[in-house]
Design a protein around this motif. Structure first.
Motif, PDB file in Angstrom:
ATOM      1  N   MET A 127       0.750  -1.393  -0.126  1.00  0.00           N
ATOM      2  CA  MET A 127       0.122   0.100  -0.044  1.00  0.00           C
ATOM      3  C   MET A 127       0.815   1.259  -0.060  1.00  0.00           C
ATOM      4  SD  MET A 127      -3.013   1.434   0.139  1.00  0.00           S
ATOM      5  CE  MET A 127      -4.319   0.923   0.608  1.00  0.00           C
ATOM      6  N   ILE A 128       1.633   1.506   0.826  1.00  0.00           N
ATOM      7  CA  ILE A 128       2.625   2.447   0.971  1.00  0.00           C
ATOM      8  C   ILE A 128       3.330   2.976  -0.274  1.00  0.00           C
ATOM      9  CG2 ILE A 128       4.641   3.842   2.313  1.00  0.00           C
ATOM     10  CD1 ILE A 128       2.100   3.376   3.898  1.00  0.00           C
ATOM     11  N   LEU A 134       1.321   6.681  -6.978  1.00  0.00           N
ATOM     12  CA  LEU A 134       0.001   7.556  -7.439  1.00  0.00           C
ATOM     13  C   LEU A 134       0.034   8.930  -7.247  1.00  0.00           C
ATOM     14  CD1 LEU A 134      -2.629   4.761  -6.317  1.00  0.00           C
ATOM     15  CD2 LEU A 134      -2.006   5.249  -8.709  1.00  0.00           C
ATOM     16  N   LYS A 135       1.022   9.230  -6.158  1.00  0.00           N
ATOM     17  CA  LYS A 135       1.135  10.793  -5.905  1.00  0.00           C
ATOM     18  C   LYS A 135      -0.200  11.326  -5.399  1.00  0.00           C
ATOM     19  CE  LYS A 135       5.161  11.633  -8.560  1.00  0.00           C
ATOM     20  NZ  LYS A 135       5.622  10.263  -8.639  1.00  0.00           N
ATOM     21  N   ILE A 139      -4.573   9.085   3.795  1.00  0.00           N
ATOM     22  CA  ILE A 139      -5.193   9.038   5.264  1.00  0.00           C
ATOM     23  C   ILE A 139      -4.785   7.819   6.040  1.00  0.00           C
ATOM     24  CG2 ILE A 139      -7.152   9.307   6.815  1.00  0.00           C
ATOM     25  CD1 ILE A 139      -8.583  10.442   4.457  1.00  0.00           C
ATOM     26  N   MET A 140      -4.054   8.003   6.996  1.00  0.00           N
ATOM     27  CA  MET A 140      -3.581   6.470   7.704  1.00  0.00           C
ATOM     28  C   MET A 140      -4.216   6.583   9.061  1.00  0.00           C
ATOM     29  SD  MET A 140       0.363   7.825   8.851  1.00  0.00           S
ATOM     30  CE  MET A 140       1.024   7.620   7.059  1.00  0.00           C
ATOM     31  N   MET A 141      -4.798   5.675   9.460  1.00  0.00           N
ATOM     32  CA  MET A 141      -5.674   5.311  10.728  1.00  0.00           C
ATOM     33  C   MET A 141      -5.015   4.548  11.636  1.00  0.00           C
ATOM     34  SD  MET A 141      -9.488   4.220  11.144  1.00  0.00           S
ATOM     35  CE  MET A 141      -9.183   2.495  11.714  1.00  0.00           C
ATOM     36  N   HIS A 142      -5.114   4.708  13.032  1.00  0.00           N
ATOM     37  CA  HIS A 142      -4.629   3.796  13.959  1.00  0.00           C
ATOM     38  C   HIS A 142      -5.684   2.605  14.225  1.00  0.00           C
ATOM     39  CE1 HIS A 142      -4.326   2.389  18.239  1.00  0.00           C
ATOM     40  NE2 HIS A 142      -3.068   2.447  17.949  1.00  0.00           N
ATOM     41  N   MET A 143      -5.302   1.451  14.105  1.00  0.00           N
ATOM     42  CA  MET A 143      -5.637   0.075  14.309  1.00  0.00           C
ATOM     43  C   MET A 143      -4.705  -0.788  14.837  1.00  0.00           C
ATOM     44  SD  MET A 143      -8.592  -2.012  11.965  1.00  0.00           S
ATOM     45  CE  MET A 143      -7.043  -2.674  11.072  1.00  0.00           C
ATOM     46  N   ARG A 144      -4.953  -1.797  15.573  1.00  0.00           N
ATOM     47  CA  ARG A 144      -4.287  -2.766  15.935  1.00  0.00           C
ATOM     48  C   ARG A 144      -4.923  -4.074  15.378  1.00  0.00           C
ATOM     49  NH1 ARG A 144      -2.862  -2.681  22.285  1.00  0.00           N
ATOM     50  NH2 ARG A 144      -1.113  -1.607  22.069  1.00  0.00           N
ATOM     51  N   ALA A 174       6.209   6.347   5.384  1.00  0.00           N
ATOM     52  CA  ALA A 174       5.693   7.037   4.138  1.00  0.00           C
ATOM     53  C   ALA A 174       6.570   8.060   3.565  1.00  0.00           C
ATOM     54  CB  ALA A 174       4.324   7.562   4.708  1.00  0.00           C
ATOM     55  N   ARG A 175       7.208   8.965   4.337  1.00  0.00           N
ATOM     56  CA  ARG A 175       8.139   9.757   3.797  1.00  0.00           C
ATOM     57  C   ARG A 175       9.226   9.254   3.202  1.00  0.00           C
ATOM     58  NH1 ARG A 175       6.996  14.113   8.577  1.00  0.00           N
ATOM     59  NH2 ARG A 175       5.492  15.351   7.560  1.00  0.00           N
ATOM     60  N   SER A 176       9.725   8.178   3.956  1.00  0.00           N
ATOM     61  CA  SER A 176      10.893   7.769   3.184  1.00  0.00           C
ATOM     62  C   SER A 176      10.548   6.885   1.486  1.00  0.00           C
ATOM     63  CB  SER A 176      11.193   6.484   4.055  1.00  0.00           C
ATOM     64  OG  SER A 176      10.584   5.256   3.716  1.00  0.00           O
ATOM     65  N   PHE A 177       9.196   6.874   1.341  1.00  0.00           N
ATOM     66  CA  PHE A 177       8.680   6.391   0.045  1.00  0.00           C
ATOM     67  C   PHE A 177       8.514   7.681  -0.751  1.00  0.00           C
ATOM     68  CE2 PHE A 177       8.323   2.322   1.998  1.00  0.00           C
ATOM     69  CZ  PHE A 177       8.479   1.554   0.665  1.00  0.00           C
ATOM     70  N   GLY A 178       8.319   8.923  -0.109  1.00  0.00           N
ATOM     71  CA  GLY A 178       8.062  10.395  -0.903  1.00  0.00           C
ATOM     72  C   GLY A 178       6.723  10.431  -0.738  1.00  0.00           C
ATOM     73  N   ILE A 179       5.817  10.098   0.071  1.00  0.00           N
ATOM     74  CA  ILE A 179       4.493  10.696   0.391  1.00  0.00           C
ATOM     75  C   ILE A 179       4.683  11.983   1.125  1.00  0.00           C
ATOM     76  CG2 ILE A 179       2.417  10.126   1.277  1.00  0.00           C
ATOM     77  CD1 ILE A 179       3.011   7.099   0.994  1.00  0.00           C
TER      78      ILE A 179
END
Length: 274
Positions: A127-128, A134-135, A139-144, A174-179
């Motif tokens: 996904m990341i 896709l640039k 939205i990243m949600m907290h879940m376990r 995410a930032r390491s992938f350029g998001i």
């Protein structure tokens, strides 16, 4: 604080409203309501007329008791709806509520603009990278765990501290992938008890430490109607109260079933605090 949606810069300094469109037969509140084209178009038209800034489409219910839906079925449910909305409401900004990279990819390629992932990449290791390619805003949600296991994973030493650490890790990846365009969602009702949900709401201003927009999604959830001893259908007033509190805590997007009331909350909030 802006996000780029299909070439349009959306300024989140003014809080925005995201209208929910569930195209599942089993969503906890509106499952099965929007089963044909006319119902879908009427729902979208109503939300846009009431002031929705985004339309969030989901085709896989994430409630704890929801059954498994294959990737093929999820695509077959959601893709025609994306295409229908793009055709009839080309200016609408569509968000895709999915944890699957292939669903995200095909919907973005057909006109959607945002990915809304309940797992922040935990349920699909592609996904990341897909979002980065896709640039689009993410939205990243907290879940376990998963929707089926999350309510057994509710032990925290310090829930806010652990959530901040969770988001910090996800943001760094995410930032390491350029998001660049990211939004955080505390995930009310996901791997949290009733009391923990209210603790997260009480301290929600601390998520501003992440220096990213905050999305709050508490619309008609059980933390409201179980507390009040009512039902999801009777939870609009409680939703509006908590949405207003969320705005005072720094929320930049309200994800809701009832757009008109959320838009009114934003208008009154802006008059009070501007």
């Amino acid at each position: 604080m802006t996000i780029n949606c299909n070439g349009r810069l959306i300024d989140l300094e003014t809080p925005k409203v995201m209208g929910i469109l569930n195209v599942t037969p089993n969503s906890f509140f509106d499952g099965g309501k929007y089963a044909d084209e006319s119902e879908i178009l009427n729902r979208v038209e109503k939300m846009l007329a009431e002031g929705a800034d985004f339309i969030d489409i989901g085709a896989y219910s994430s409630k704890p008791s929801a059954e498994f839906v294959s990737e093929k079925e999820e695509i077959e449910r959601i893709l025609p709806v994306v295409q229908l909305i793009v055709k009839h409401f080309p200016e609408a900004i569509i968000s895709i509520d999915t944890f699957r990279s292939e669903v995200a990819k095909i919907c973005i390629e057909n006109g959607a603009a945002i990915i809304n992932d309940i797992s922040a990449g935990n349920l699909d290791d592609k996904m990341i990278e897909t979002v980065a390619n896709l640039k689009v805003p993410y939205i990243m949600m907290h879940m376990r765990g998963t929707p089926k296991t999350m309510q057994s994973l509710i032990n925290y030493d310090d829930i806010i501290k652990e959530m901040l650490f969770y988001f910090s890790e996800k943001i760094a990846i995410a930032r390491s992938f350029g998001i660049n365009d990211m939004i955080v969602d505390p995930g009310f009702g996901f791997a949290k008890t009733l009391e923990q949900n209210f603790e997260v709401m009480q301290k929600a201003q601390l998520f501003q430490l992440l220096d990213l927009p905050i999305l709050i999604g508490i619309s008609r959830k059980s933390m409201i109607y179980k507390t009040l001893g009512t039902s999801a259908r009777e939870a609009l007033n409680g939703t509006t109260v908590l949405n207003t509190i969320a705005l005072t805590k720094g929320a930049k997007i309200l994800r809701v079933h009832d757009v008109k009331e959320a838009v009114e909350s934003v208008k009154l909030f802006r008059l009070m605090y501007n």
